[in-house]
Scaffold this motif. Structure first.
Motif, PDB file in Angstrom:
ATOM      1  N   GLU A  69      -0.790  -3.249   5.650  1.00 38.35           N
ATOM      2  CA  GLU A  69       0.613  -3.008   4.881  1.00 38.35           C
ATOM      3  C   GLU A  69       0.925  -3.688   4.033  1.00 38.35           C
ATOM      4  OE1 GLU A  69       3.327  -1.490   7.909  1.00 38.35           O
ATOM      5  OE2 GLU A  69       2.022  -0.776   9.195  1.00 38.35           O
ATOM      6  N   ALA A  70       0.904  -5.291   4.002  1.00 38.39           N
ATOM      7  CA  ALA A  70       1.450  -6.300   3.539  1.00 38.39           C
ATOM      8  C   ALA A  70       0.646  -6.178   1.902  1.00 38.39           C
ATOM      9  CB  ALA A  70       1.331  -7.665   3.944  1.00 38.39           C
ATOM     10  N   LEU A  71      -0.758  -6.066   2.171  1.00 34.94           N
ATOM     11  CA  LEU A  71      -1.569  -6.096   1.018  1.00 34.94           C
ATOM     12  C   LEU A  71      -1.479  -4.759   0.176  1.00 34.94           C
ATOM     13  CD1 LEU A  71      -3.612  -7.194  -0.817  1.00 34.94           C
ATOM     14  CD2 LEU A  71      -5.394  -6.111   0.820  1.00 34.94           C
ATOM     15  N   ALA A  72      -1.037  -3.736   0.916  1.00 30.35           N
ATOM     16  CA  ALA A  72      -0.834  -2.462   0.028  1.00 30.35           C
ATOM     17  C   ALA A  72       0.496  -2.345  -0.727  1.00 30.35           C
ATOM     18  CB  ALA A  72      -0.754  -1.246   1.033  1.00 30.35           C
ATOM     19  N   TYR A  73       1.515  -3.204  -0.173  1.00 34.34           N
ATOM     20  CA  TYR A  73       2.755  -3.415  -0.547  1.00 34.34           C
ATOM     21  C   TYR A  73       2.861  -4.215  -2.061  1.00 34.34           C
ATOM     22  CZ  TYR A  73       7.550  -5.027  -1.207  1.00 34.34           C
ATOM     23  OH  TYR A  73       8.736  -5.195  -2.058  1.00 34.34           O
ATOM     24  N   ALA A  74       2.070  -5.358  -1.612  1.00 30.82           N
ATOM     25  CA  ALA A  74       1.826  -6.302  -2.811  1.00 30.82           C
ATOM     26  C   ALA A  74       1.175  -5.734  -4.062  1.00 30.82           C
ATOM     27  CB  ALA A  74       1.071  -7.677  -2.364  1.00 30.82           C
ATOM     28  N   LEU A  75      -0.149  -4.768  -3.740  1.00 34.65           N
ATOM     29  CA  LEU A  75      -0.630  -4.139  -4.749  1.00 34.65           C
ATOM     30  C   LEU A  75       0.409  -3.178  -5.587  1.00 34.65           C
ATOM     31  CD1 LEU A  75      -4.038  -3.844  -3.036  1.00 34.65           C
ATOM     32  CD2 LEU A  75      -3.409  -5.278  -5.012  1.00 34.65           C
ATOM     33  N   GLU A  76       1.060  -2.634  -4.875  1.00 33.26           N
ATOM     34  CA  GLU A  76       1.961  -1.436  -5.392  1.00 33.26           C
ATOM     35  C   GLU A  76       3.114  -2.232  -5.947  1.00 33.26           C
ATOM     36  OE1 GLU A  76       4.580   2.503  -4.084  1.00 33.26           O
ATOM     37  OE2 GLU A  76       2.637   2.056  -2.880  1.00 33.26           O
TER      38      GLU A  76
ATOM     39  N   ALA B 277     -12.218  -9.246   3.128  1.00 34.25           N
ATOM     40  CA  ALA B 277     -12.635  -8.158   2.561  1.00 34.25           C
ATOM     41  C   ALA B 277     -12.609  -6.896   3.298  1.00 34.25           C
ATOM     42  CB  ALA B 277     -14.198  -8.459   2.143  1.00 34.25           C
ATOM     43  N   GLU B 278     -12.698  -6.623   4.465  1.00 35.33           N
ATOM     44  CA  GLU B 278     -12.560  -5.366   5.098  1.00 35.33           C
ATOM     45  C   GLU B 278     -10.966  -4.836   4.900  1.00 35.33           C
ATOM     46  OE1 GLU B 278     -13.584  -6.236   9.281  1.00 35.33           O
ATOM     47  OE2 GLU B 278     -15.518  -6.395   8.571  1.00 35.33           O
ATOM     48  N   LEU B 279     -10.087  -5.915   4.875  1.00 31.45           N
ATOM     49  CA  LEU B 279      -8.605  -5.664   4.505  1.00 31.45           C
ATOM     50  C   LEU B 279      -8.488  -4.987   3.295  1.00 31.45           C
ATOM     51  CD1 LEU B 279      -5.872  -5.987   5.986  1.00 31.45           C
ATOM     52  CD2 LEU B 279      -5.614  -8.139   4.667  1.00 31.45           C
ATOM     53  N   LEU B 280      -9.070  -5.543   2.424  1.00 33.26           N
ATOM     54  CA  LEU B 280      -8.981  -5.024   0.863  1.00 33.26           C
ATOM     55  C   LEU B 280      -9.642  -3.683   0.872  1.00 33.26           C
ATOM     56  CD1 LEU B 280      -8.390  -5.541  -2.032  1.00 33.26           C
ATOM     57  CD2 LEU B 280     -10.556  -6.482  -2.402  1.00 33.26           C
ATOM     58  N   GLU B 281     -10.724  -3.322   1.597  1.00 38.00           N
ATOM     59  CA  GLU B 281     -11.338  -2.079   1.603  1.00 38.00           C
ATOM     60  C   GLU B 281     -10.408  -1.014   2.250  1.00 38.00           C
ATOM     61  OE1 GLU B 281     -15.482  -2.189   3.254  1.00 38.00           O
ATOM     62  OE2 GLU B 281     -15.781  -3.610   1.957  1.00 38.00           O
ATOM     63  N   SER B 282      -9.689  -1.616   3.310  1.00 39.71           N
ATOM     64  CA  SER B 282      -8.858  -0.677   4.086  1.00 39.71           C
ATOM     65  C   SER B 282      -7.620  -0.027   3.245  1.00 39.71           C
ATOM     66  CB  SER B 282      -8.492  -1.096   5.435  1.00 39.71           C
ATOM     67  OG  SER B 282      -7.350  -2.320   5.218  1.00 39.71           O
ATOM     68  N   VAL B 283      -7.215  -0.773   2.137  1.00 40.13           N
ATOM     69  CA  VAL B 283      -6.185  -0.221   1.407  1.00 40.13           C
ATOM     70  C   VAL B 283      -6.547   0.699   0.668  1.00 40.13           C
ATOM     71  CG1 VAL B 283      -4.721  -2.366   2.248  1.00 40.13           C
ATOM     72  CG2 VAL B 283      -5.862  -2.349   0.016  1.00 40.13           C
ATOM     73  N   ASP B 284      -7.775   0.692   0.315  1.00 43.52           N
ATOM     74  CA  ASP B 284      -8.136   1.620  -0.912  1.00 43.52           C
ATOM     75  C   ASP B 284      -7.646   1.335  -2.201  1.00 43.52           C
ATOM     76  OD1 ASP B 284      -9.688   3.584  -2.073  1.00 43.52           O
ATOM     77  OD2 ASP B 284      -8.042   5.136  -1.721  1.00 43.52           O
ATOM     78  N   ALA B 285      -7.943  -0.051  -2.406  1.00 38.37           N
ATOM     79  CA  ALA B 285      -7.335  -0.616  -3.861  1.00 38.37           C
ATOM     80  C   ALA B 285      -7.823  -0.080  -5.000  1.00 38.37           C
ATOM     81  CB  ALA B 285      -7.557  -2.164  -3.753  1.00 38.37           C
ATOM     82  N   GLY B 286      -8.768   0.752  -4.861  1.00 39.18           N
ATOM     83  CA  GLY B 286      -9.482   0.993  -6.119  1.00 39.18           C
ATOM     84  C   GLY B 286      -9.732   0.229  -7.307  1.00 39.18           C
ATOM     85  N   ALA B 287      -8.977   0.431  -8.419  1.00 39.71           N
ATOM     86  CA  ALA B 287      -9.217  -0.141  -9.796  1.00 39.71           C
ATOM     87  C   ALA B 287      -8.416  -1.639  -9.373  1.00 39.71           C
ATOM     88  CB  ALA B 287      -8.815   0.301 -10.808  1.00 39.71           C
TER      89      ALA B 287
END
Length: 144
Positions: A19-26, A67-77
């Protein structure tokens, strides 16, 4: 205040770090995002428990977890602006030091245990997020 150009998202194997990674990316679409996988020393309360593992195995496992964390947030581009770093030490020490030494503008992390009562916090000790907020001179967003 200008948007940050370098955002740190620490991970040390606790729930909801995605959730923290997804938030940061968005929230910071133009920033470089550094996922800092912290390898807690064996014998500390947050240790992964790999007593028989060599340090290089624990480091590799931490990098894989990031790396799995990155994959789990579906960071795409967005993956082209994400970098994974691995450091060993207690998360409450490593995170503020890394942020300061590496020129990070902002830290985003999940507030593990922030919902616990005062009594539970007194028995179990301070949360990593609380300690990071107090020890870093960078803005910290704690999700909870």
């Amino acid at each position: 205040m200008a948007d940050p150009t370098r955002v740190l998202v620490p991970t040390f194997g606790r729930p909801r770090e995605d959730e923290a990674l997804a938030y940061a990316l968005e929230a910071y679409p133009d920033a470089e995002v550094i996922v800092l996988a912290v390898v807690t020393p064996i014998g500390t309360p947050l240790s992964e428990g790999g007593v028989l593992e060599r340090d290089d195995e624990r480091t590799a496992r931490a990098r894989d977890r990031a790396a799995e964390l990155l994959e789990s947030v579906d960071a795409g581009a967005a993956t082209d602006r994400v970098r994974i770093e691995v450091r060993e030490g207690r998360p409450a020490n490593v995170i503020p030091t890394y942020a300061s030494d590496e020129g990070v503008d902002h830290v985003v992390m999940y507030g593990h245990g922030t919902e616990t009562s005062g009594l539970v916090r007194r028995l179990l000790g301070r949360t990593v997020a609380t300690t990071v907020v107090e020890r870093t001179d960078r803005p910290v967003t704690v999700l909870g």
